[in-house]
Design a protein around this motif. Structure first.
Motif, PDB file in Angstrom:
ATOM      1  N   HIS A  19       5.141  27.027 -14.992  1.00 47.41           N
ATOM      2  CA  HIS A  19       3.758  26.394 -13.891  1.00 47.41           C
ATOM      3  C   HIS A  19       4.501  27.089 -12.731  1.00 47.41           C
ATOM      4  N   TRP A  22       9.851  24.667  -9.592  1.00 46.20           N
ATOM      5  CA  TRP A  22      10.364  23.911  -9.300  1.00 46.20           C
ATOM      6  C   TRP A  22       9.965  23.030  -8.369  1.00 46.20           C
ATOM      7  N   VAL A  25       8.363  20.420  -6.382  1.00 49.65           N
ATOM      8  CA  VAL A  25       8.463  18.858  -6.786  1.00 49.65           C
ATOM      9  C   VAL A  25       9.468  18.741  -5.954  1.00 49.65           C
ATOM     10  N   LEU A  76       3.194  15.195  -9.414  1.00 51.45           N
ATOM     11  CA  LEU A  76       4.193  15.721 -10.066  1.00 51.45           C
ATOM     12  C   LEU A  76       3.872  16.053 -11.314  1.00 51.45           C
ATOM     13  N   VAL A  77       2.348  14.934 -12.416  1.00 45.11           N
ATOM     14  CA  VAL A  77       1.021  14.994 -12.808  1.00 45.11           C
ATOM     15  C   VAL A  77       0.824  16.202 -12.314  1.00 45.11           C
ATOM     16  N   TRP A  79       1.888  19.309 -10.918  1.00 42.80           N
ATOM     17  CA  TRP A  79       2.676  20.153 -11.294  1.00 42.80           C
ATOM     18  C   TRP A  79       2.716  19.751 -13.060  1.00 42.80           C
ATOM     19  N   ARG A  80       2.610  19.780 -13.148  1.00 43.66           N
ATOM     20  CA  ARG A  80       2.705  19.464 -14.801  1.00 43.66           C
ATOM     21  C   ARG A  80       1.291  19.863 -15.570  1.00 43.66           C
ATOM     22  N   THR A  81       0.250  19.585 -15.498  1.00 46.21           N
ATOM     23  CA  THR A  81      -0.780  20.473 -15.400  1.00 46.21           C
ATOM     24  C   THR A  81      -1.353  21.141 -15.035  1.00 46.21           C
ATOM     25  N   HIS A  83      -1.463  25.228 -15.602  1.00 45.01           N
ATOM     26  CA  HIS A  83      -0.515  25.974 -16.702  1.00 45.01           C
ATOM     27  C   HIS A  83      -1.101  27.890 -15.917  1.00 45.01           C
TER      28      HIS A  83
END
Length: 184
Positions: A19, A22, A25, A76-77, A79-81, A83
């Motif tokens: 991702h 860090w 975020v 945040l979403v 960042w998480r989505t 790939h």
């Protein structure tokens, strides 16, 4: 959590799943603390004896929730989505929350992989990777990649392994070991 196997070929394996760094975020976490602190302070300032105290506190809470969604939840979403996946055969890039976009680049099509880092990115071990491939789509630029110099070296290593694998497959095919090869 591994990358979905349904997106991979039968003999393809995930080598690295990333991702963005860090630190992307960091600001959403800071905004979370500021919004929660500010909303708590604002709610405490409302005079309890006022007839509209409940309404004012509700308005402060509503504003805080909207700010949290826009400044914290969405980043945040996102960042998480996002790939970045390196497999034994290709690179896969996927991003987006509701609307998704992605790109797959076969390792054999990659012509150049480079990375760049500012002084700050060197400190936090992050950077930008630029991947040039054969075709009309131009360079793919990936920002905020953790361990960008290591990832660049890994991609170059995977390109060499892919070329070796393809060479072995072609040699086997020419010897009649491959599928669909003429049999004597």
């Amino acid at each position: 959590m591994g990358y979905p196997d349904k997106l991979l070929g039968s003999d393809e394996q995930v080598v690295r799943h990333l991702h963005p760094h860090w630190l992307t975020v960091f600001w959403p976490v800071v905004f979370f603390l500021l919004v929660v602190g500010g909303a708590s302070f604002g709610a405490a300032l409302v005079d309890s004896g006022s007839d509209n105290a409940g309404l004012f506190r509700l308005l402060i809470l509503g504003a805080a929730v909207l700010l949290l969604i826009a400044l914290v939840l969405v980043p945040l979403v996102r960042w998480r989505t996002t790939h970045y996946v390196i497999t034994t055969h290709r690179l896969l890039f996927r991003e987006g929350i509701l609307a998704r976009k992605g790109r797959d680049i076969g390792l054999s099509r990659i012509t150049d992989v480079s990375y760049s880092q500012s002084v700050w990115e060197r400190v936090i071990q992050s950077g930008t990777i630029t991947i040039e491939s054969a075709g009309d789509s131009g360079a793919t630029v990936l920002k905020q990649i953790p361990d960008s110099d290591g990832i660049q070296q890994l991609i170059n290593h995977m390109i060499e392994e892919d070329a070796d694998r393809r060479g072995r497959e072609n040699a086997g095919y020419l010897r009649g070991e491959g599928q669909g090869a003429p049999r004597s």
